[in-house]
Every structure is written in structure tokens, then in C-alpha cells.
Write a protein that holds these residues in place. Structure first.
Motif, PDB file in Angstrom:
ATOM      1  N   GLN A   1      -1.420  11.545  -2.341  1.00  0.00           N
ATOM      2  CA  GLN A   1       0.012  11.282  -2.233  1.00  0.00           C
ATOM      3  C   GLN A   1       0.834  12.555  -2.428  1.00  0.00           C
ATOM      4  O   GLN A   1       1.925  12.521  -2.967  1.00  0.00           O
ATOM      5  CB  GLN A   1       0.423  10.221  -3.259  1.00  0.00           C
ATOM      6  CG  GLN A   1      -0.094   8.831  -2.968  1.00  0.00           C
ATOM      7  CD  GLN A   1       0.448   8.289  -1.658  1.00  0.00           C
ATOM      8  OE1 GLN A   1       1.643   8.397  -1.371  1.00  0.00           O
ATOM      9  NE2 GLN A   1      -0.423   7.705  -0.835  1.00  0.00           N
ATOM     10  N   TRP A   2       0.307  13.677  -1.977  1.00  0.00           N
ATOM     11  CA  TRP A   2       1.066  14.920  -2.073  1.00  0.00           C
ATOM     12  C   TRP A   2       2.249  14.844  -1.114  1.00  0.00           C
ATOM     13  O   TRP A   2       2.087  14.685   0.092  1.00  0.00           O
ATOM     14  CB  TRP A   2       0.169  16.109  -1.733  1.00  0.00           C
ATOM     15  CG  TRP A   2      -1.071  16.163  -2.577  1.00  0.00           C
ATOM     16  CD1 TRP A   2      -1.166  15.932  -3.913  1.00  0.00           C
ATOM     17  CD2 TRP A   2      -2.411  16.419  -2.121  1.00  0.00           C
ATOM     18  NE1 TRP A   2      -2.481  16.045  -4.327  1.00  0.00           N
ATOM     19  CE2 TRP A   2      -3.257  16.351  -3.248  1.00  0.00           C
ATOM     20  CE3 TRP A   2      -2.963  16.716  -0.871  1.00  0.00           C
ATOM     21  CZ2 TRP A   2      -4.633  16.572  -3.157  1.00  0.00           C
ATOM     22  CZ3 TRP A   2      -4.329  16.938  -0.777  1.00  0.00           C
ATOM     23  CH2 TRP A   2      -5.151  16.870  -1.918  1.00  0.00           C
ATOM     24  N   LYS A   3       3.445  15.022  -1.634  1.00  0.00           N
ATOM     25  CA  LYS A   3       4.646  14.824  -0.836  1.00  0.00           C
ATOM     26  C   LYS A   3       4.783  15.856   0.281  1.00  0.00           C
ATOM     27  O   LYS A   3       5.384  15.574   1.316  1.00  0.00           O
ATOM     28  CB  LYS A   3       5.882  14.844  -1.739  1.00  0.00           C
ATOM     29  CG  LYS A   3       5.936  13.656  -2.693  1.00  0.00           C
ATOM     30  CD  LYS A   3       7.219  13.648  -3.497  1.00  0.00           C
ATOM     31  CE  LYS A   3       7.281  12.424  -4.406  1.00  0.00           C
ATOM     32  NZ  LYS A   3       8.534  12.395  -5.212  1.00  0.00           N
TER      33      LYS A   3
ATOM     34  N   THR B   1       3.951  14.960   3.987  1.00  0.00           N
ATOM     35  CA  THR B   1       4.890  14.313   4.897  1.00  0.00           C
ATOM     36  C   THR B   1       5.608  15.349   5.751  1.00  0.00           C
ATOM     37  O   THR B   1       5.764  15.183   6.970  1.00  0.00           O
ATOM     38  CB  THR B   1       5.914  13.488   4.104  1.00  0.00           C
ATOM     39  OG1 THR B   1       5.214  12.507   3.318  1.00  0.00           O
ATOM     40  CG2 THR B   1       6.879  12.779   5.037  1.00  0.00           C
TER      41      THR B   1
ATOM     42  N   ARG C   1       0.861  -1.175   0.000  1.00  0.00           N
ATOM     43  CA  ARG C   1       0.000   0.000   0.000  1.00  0.00           C
ATOM     44  C   ARG C   1       0.894   1.220   0.000  1.00  0.00           C
ATOM     45  O   ARG C   1       1.967   1.212   0.601  1.00  0.00           O
ATOM     46  CB  ARG C   1      -0.886   0.001   1.254  1.00  0.00           C
ATOM     47  CG  ARG C   1      -1.954  -1.069   1.294  1.00  0.00           C
ATOM     48  CD  ARG C   1      -3.238  -0.607   0.634  1.00  0.00           C
ATOM     49  NE  ARG C   1      -3.803   0.537   1.326  1.00  0.00           N
ATOM     50  CZ  ARG C   1      -4.628   0.436   2.379  1.00  0.00           C
ATOM     51  NH1 ARG C   1      -4.957  -0.738   2.868  1.00  0.00           N
ATOM     52  NH2 ARG C   1      -5.125   1.527   2.943  1.00  0.00           N
ATOM     53  N   PRO C   2       0.507   2.281  -0.671  1.00  0.00           N
ATOM     54  CA  PRO C   2       1.326   3.493  -0.635  1.00  0.00           C
ATOM     55  C   PRO C   2       1.338   4.098   0.754  1.00  0.00           C
ATOM     56  O   PRO C   2       0.525   3.751   1.621  1.00  0.00           O
ATOM     57  CB  PRO C   2       0.614   4.417  -1.636  1.00  0.00           C
ATOM     58  CG  PRO C   2      -0.796   3.927  -1.674  1.00  0.00           C
ATOM     59  CD  PRO C   2      -0.711   2.436  -1.467  1.00  0.00           C
ATOM     60  N   ARG C   3       2.301   5.003   0.972  1.00  0.00           N
ATOM     61  CA  ARG C   3       2.386   5.678   2.271  1.00  0.00           C
ATOM     62  C   ARG C   3       1.065   6.388   2.569  1.00  0.00           C
ATOM     63  O   ARG C   3       0.456   6.983   1.683  1.00  0.00           O
ATOM     64  CB  ARG C   3       3.524   6.694   2.256  1.00  0.00           C
ATOM     65  CG  ARG C   3       3.621   7.501   3.552  1.00  0.00           C
ATOM     66  CD  ARG C   3       4.702   8.557   3.473  1.00  0.00           C
ATOM     67  NE  ARG C   3       4.659   9.407   4.647  1.00  0.00           N
ATOM     68  CZ  ARG C   3       5.303   9.171   5.784  1.00  0.00           C
ATOM     69  NH1 ARG C   3       6.052   8.087   5.881  1.00  0.00           N
ATOM     70  NH2 ARG C   3       5.217   9.997   6.801  1.00  0.00           N
TER      71      ARG C   3
ATOM     72  N   ARG D   1      -0.170   9.155   3.360  1.00  0.00           N
ATOM     73  CA  ARG D   1       0.047  10.600   3.502  1.00  0.00           C
ATOM     74  C   ARG D   1      -1.223  11.297   3.993  1.00  0.00           C
ATOM     75  O   ARG D   1      -1.142  12.388   4.562  1.00  0.00           O
ATOM     76  CB  ARG D   1       0.500  11.194   2.171  1.00  0.00           C
ATOM     77  CG  ARG D   1       1.833  10.651   1.679  1.00  0.00           C
ATOM     78  CD  ARG D   1       2.305  11.385   0.433  1.00  0.00           C
ATOM     79  NE  ARG D   1       3.404  10.694  -0.211  1.00  0.00           N
ATOM     80  CZ  ARG D   1       4.690  10.847   0.104  1.00  0.00           C
ATOM     81  NH1 ARG D   1       5.014  11.680   1.077  1.00  0.00           N
ATOM     82  NH2 ARG D   1       5.633  10.188  -0.539  1.00  0.00           N
TER      83      ARG D   1
ATOM     84  N   ASP E   1      -5.990   6.402  -0.449  1.00  0.00           N
ATOM     85  CA  ASP E   1      -4.653   6.068  -0.944  1.00  0.00           C
ATOM     86  C   ASP E   1      -4.209   6.965  -2.093  1.00  0.00           C
ATOM     87  O   ASP E   1      -3.006   7.116  -2.344  1.00  0.00           O
ATOM     88  CB  ASP E   1      -4.608   4.606  -1.407  1.00  0.00           C
ATOM     89  CG  ASP E   1      -4.530   3.633  -0.230  1.00  0.00           C
ATOM     90  OD1 ASP E   1      -4.436   4.104   0.921  1.00  0.00           O
ATOM     91  OD2 ASP E   1      -4.576   2.409  -0.466  1.00  0.00           O
ATOM     92  N   ARG E   2      -5.147   7.549  -2.802  1.00  0.00           N
ATOM     93  CA  ARG E   2      -4.785   8.406  -3.938  1.00  0.00           C
ATOM     94  C   ARG E   2      -4.156   9.723  -3.479  1.00  0.00           C
ATOM     95  O   ARG E   2      -3.512  10.408  -4.281  1.00  0.00           O
ATOM     96  CB  ARG E   2      -6.021   8.703  -4.795  1.00  0.00           C
ATOM     97  CG  ARG E   2      -6.568   7.477  -5.520  1.00  0.00           C
ATOM     98  CD  ARG E   2      -7.811   7.839  -6.342  1.00  0.00           C
ATOM     99  NE  ARG E   2      -8.315   6.691  -7.061  1.00  0.00           N
ATOM    100  CZ  ARG E   2      -7.910   6.335  -8.280  1.00  0.00           C
ATOM    101  NH1 ARG E   2      -6.981   7.047  -8.895  1.00  0.00           N
ATOM    102  NH2 ARG E   2      -8.423   5.274  -8.872  1.00  0.00           N
TER     103      ARG E   2
END
Length: 403
Positions: free
Chosen positions: A299-301, A304, A25-27, A29, A296-297
Motif C-alpha cells: 500500500q505504498w502511496k 499510485t 478490499r484496499p486499493r 496499488r 493487498d499489503r
């Protein structure tokens, strides 16, 4: 997502984690973003929701910004969102770790930024023009006691009143450590949550202060729900887990009656249980959505980095923020420019603390705590040779002359 619901032929069987290729699974965020939302809610509550300190704004927020005050008066609920996320994240970060790794991870996460915040806040409280004339200065023993993060049980005045939540977090970590010692599994974690929930409900109505102290009836439903949501994230949803989350919400909405009464002191007007419950439902829903993959979509960095700043922002915003707001207002600035300038200053200070204090200190502390000499031996270490001089045969006879 896997289908972990136990087969009817093997009742109570523990769900099996799917292969790594199927479970990637993606991070998350989105949780970083939610932590930022929770931190900003608490900031808004203290800065624009609390009417008890008119010396901060040179007037009460209710009169200076009535529309914003009516909303931010409920910003204290960001703490409940924090506790939900904390339950999720602690379970996630500690799965498969040893007790020593668990202890190290909590120490390096909590203390470096906290110690720096105590130093900065203490300087402001004692030496800057205080925004609250009734705020007592700190003596050295109070300051040093705060370094332990145990000032509440020690009966010591806090450097910053917002630190009360850290004592709540510490008690959660202590409770969860019992599961870590035996090893985290689906059954053990779920059993821990069930026992904790029962004790928290029973403890609230009992006269046992020690039980109530550790099971934390007012906040237990949030930590428990967060932990169960991680089980959903790891193993997939089933009716038992979803029912546990729903049950936690039902208990939480009742506990909000006491929570609202506590914070009414600061806002100085009634708080609506319905508004609190709607937000509580939203908080449960959005964290559950993240656990089930619906977010999960996202995912803006930058989320973090924002998530990393939430802890310093929380630690630094109240006393330092109050002093900033008062100073800016005394220069003749309006309400909204003051709010923008104070928020920008606290965010910048939080980034500086994170980048140049928290990160290097955390790395140093991790190296120190991971040193081989700090590991508890399985048996008593060998006696040093110098200790042989204390053997009875080596002790001079009573009355013997010494040179």
C-alpha cells in the motif's frame, strides 16, 4: 473472502457478491506498481534491447552494454503484462456503468495524454536532430490522422511506432462494449471470455482477415485472463475461473512463438521461447496473486503516482528518448550516465504532461462528454420551429416569383 462456488443444488447459479462490509478490499496499488514495471520493461527494450538503430547510441547496445542487452531484449513482454492488467482494470472500472459512462471513461483516459504526446513527438521527429536518419518526416495529413488513434486501419504512418498497441487496446474496448451494453454480470462476462477465446483460436487458422482483425489471436489470451482474474477478485476463486486462467496461459505460451519471431527483427538475434514462457507464467501468477488478495499489503502511496505516469512514459519514451540519448552521447557522455539522464528527463517530462496537460484536459473532456446535450434521446427530438418552413404548404409554387 467470500465463498462464491455455486451450490450443487443450483448448478450454474451466479455467485453473489458479499455485503459491502465483508467485501471491502484496499486499493490494488500492486497493480499500479506492475504497470510501472511493464512500462520500464518496454523502455528498456527500446533503449537497450534493440540493435537495429546504432545511430541512437553511436553503436549497438549489444556491444556497448552486452549484459543488459541480453536481458532487456525480452522487455517487449511488458506489453503482454500491460494487456493482462488492462483486462483486469477495464472490467473492474466498468462494472455497473452504463454504455455512455464506459465510453466517457475510455475517451478521457486515452486521448488527452495521447494528443499531447503526438504534438511533442511530432515536433521532435520533424524539427529536432533525429536519431534515426531513415525516420521519415510527418506531413500534416499524417499528423492529423494520428489524432484519431486509428492510423493503423487508415494505413497512415504512426507518429511513434509504439502506438501500435493503442489499436490493440481500442479493439479490446470495442469487443468489451458489447458486454457493457447488456450489463456486466458473472455469467455474461464469463460467457464473453469463452466465446472470445474460441473465436481467437479458430480465427488464427482461418482465412478470414476480418475475424482475425477483431479477435486478435496473439493478444486475446492476456485480455481474457485479466478479465477472468477480475471475476476472481470480485466473486472469489473457483475451479471454473482458475481453469479459465490456466487455459488462457496455455494458449498464450503457444502464441509467444509468433511474438518472439516478430521482435527478433529489432534485437537482431534469436529469442528463447523458454525465457518468454517463464516471464509469461510470472506475469499471470503475479496478477492472479493480486486478484486473490496476496498483494493487498502493498500500500505504498507513491505507487499510485507511478501508475499514473506509466501511460505518458509509454507514449513519450521512444522517439523523444532516442533523440535525447543521441544528443547526450554526442556531448561525450558515457553509456550509463546517458541512460540515467535520459530516463530522468523522460520521467520528468511524463510527470509534467500528466500534471499540467492530462489531468486538466481529462477533467474538461469529462465535463463536456457528461453534458446533457450529448445524451442520445430515447426518441427523435421535437422538430424545431424553423423546420416548419420546409413543409410543402410553405414552399412557393414552381415558377412563383421571389422577392
Amino acid at each position: 473472502m467470500s465463498k462464491p462456488i455455486p451450490s450443487p443444488r443450483t448448478p450454474g447459479a451466479e455467485p453473489q457478491r458479499p455485503p459491502a462490509s465483508a467485501s471491502r478490499r484496499p486499493r490494488l496499488r500492486a497493480l499500479d506498481g506492475l504497470r510501472l514495471v511493464a512500462a520500464l520493461m518496454v523502455v528498456a527494450f527500446h533503449w537497450t534491447g534493440v540493435n537495429r538503430y546504432p545511430t541512437v547510441w553511436l553503436g549497438t547496445p549489444e556491444k556497448l552494454m552486452p549484459g543488459l542487452q541480453q536481458v532487456s531484449a525480452y522487455g517487449f513482454l511488458g506489453v503482454q503484462l500491460f494487456f493482462l492488467i488492462s483486462g483486469f482494470v477495464i472490467c473492474m472500472s466498468c462494472w455497473g456503468r452504463t454504455p455512455r459512462q464506459y465510453f466517457t471513461s475510455r475517451v478521457v483516459r486515452l486521448f488527452p495524454a495521447y494528443w499531447v504526446a503526438i504534438l511533442l513527438t511530432g515536433l521532435v521527429v520533424n524539427y529536432a536532430a533525429t536519431a534515426r536518419p531513415t525516420r521519415a518526416h510527418l506531413n500534416m495529413t499524417d499528423f492529423l490522422s494520428n489524432m484519431t488513434m486509428l492510423q493503423q486501419p487508415l494505413g497512415v504512418a504512426e507518429v511513434d511506432p509504439v502506438y501500435w498497441t493503442l489499436w490493440v487496446e481500442l479493439r479490446f474496448y470495442l469487443l468489451f462494449a458489447f458486454v457493457v451494453v447488456f450489463g456486466l454480470t458473472y455469467r455474461r462476462v464469463l460467457g464473453f471470455c469463452g466465446i472470445w477465446m474460441i473465436l481467437s483460436v479458430v480465427g488464427r487458422g482461418s482465412d478470414n482477415k476480418l475475424l482475425e482483425l477483431f479477435v486478435m489471436p496473439e493478444y486475446a489470451p492476456y485480455f481474457i485472463a485479466g478479465v477472468v482474474m477480475y471475476l476472481i477478485y470480485r466473486f472469489g476463486a473457483n475451479w471454473l475461473l482458475l481453469g479459465s486462467v490456466g487455459f488462457s496461459f496455455l494458449v498464450a505460451q503457444h502464441q509467444l512463438l509468433g511474438t518472439g519471431a516478430s521482435f527478433k527483427y529489432g534485437v537482431m538475434h534469436p529469442l528463447d521461447w523458454g525465457v518468454m514462457t517463464v516471464f509469461c507464467l510470472f506475469a499471470f501468477g503475479v496478477v492472479l496473486a493480486a486478484a486473490m488478495g496476496a498483494l493487498d499489503r502493498i500500500q505504498w502511496k507513491w505507487l499510485t503516482t507511478a501508475g499514473a505516469l506509466t501511460y505518458p512514459v509509454y507514449l513519450l519514451h521512444q522517439e523523444i528518448g532516442f533523440a535525447l540519448i543521441r544528443w547526450i552521447r554526442l556531448q561525450g557522455a558515457g553509456v550509463w550516465p546517458t541512460l540515467a539522464a535520459a530516463l530522468g528527463a523522460v520521467l520528468l517530462l511524463s510527470w509534467l504532461v500528466h500534471r499540467y496537460a492530462e489531468r486538466p484536459l481529462s477533467a474538461l473532456m469529462r465535463r463536456m462528454l457528461d453534458a446533457p446535450g450529448l445524451a442520445l434521446p430515447k426518441s427523435d427530438p421535437p422538430v424545431r420551429s424553423r423546420a416548419a418552413t420546409t413543409e410543402p404548404s410553405a414552399v412557393p409554387a414552381e415558377g412563383a416569383a421571389t422577392r
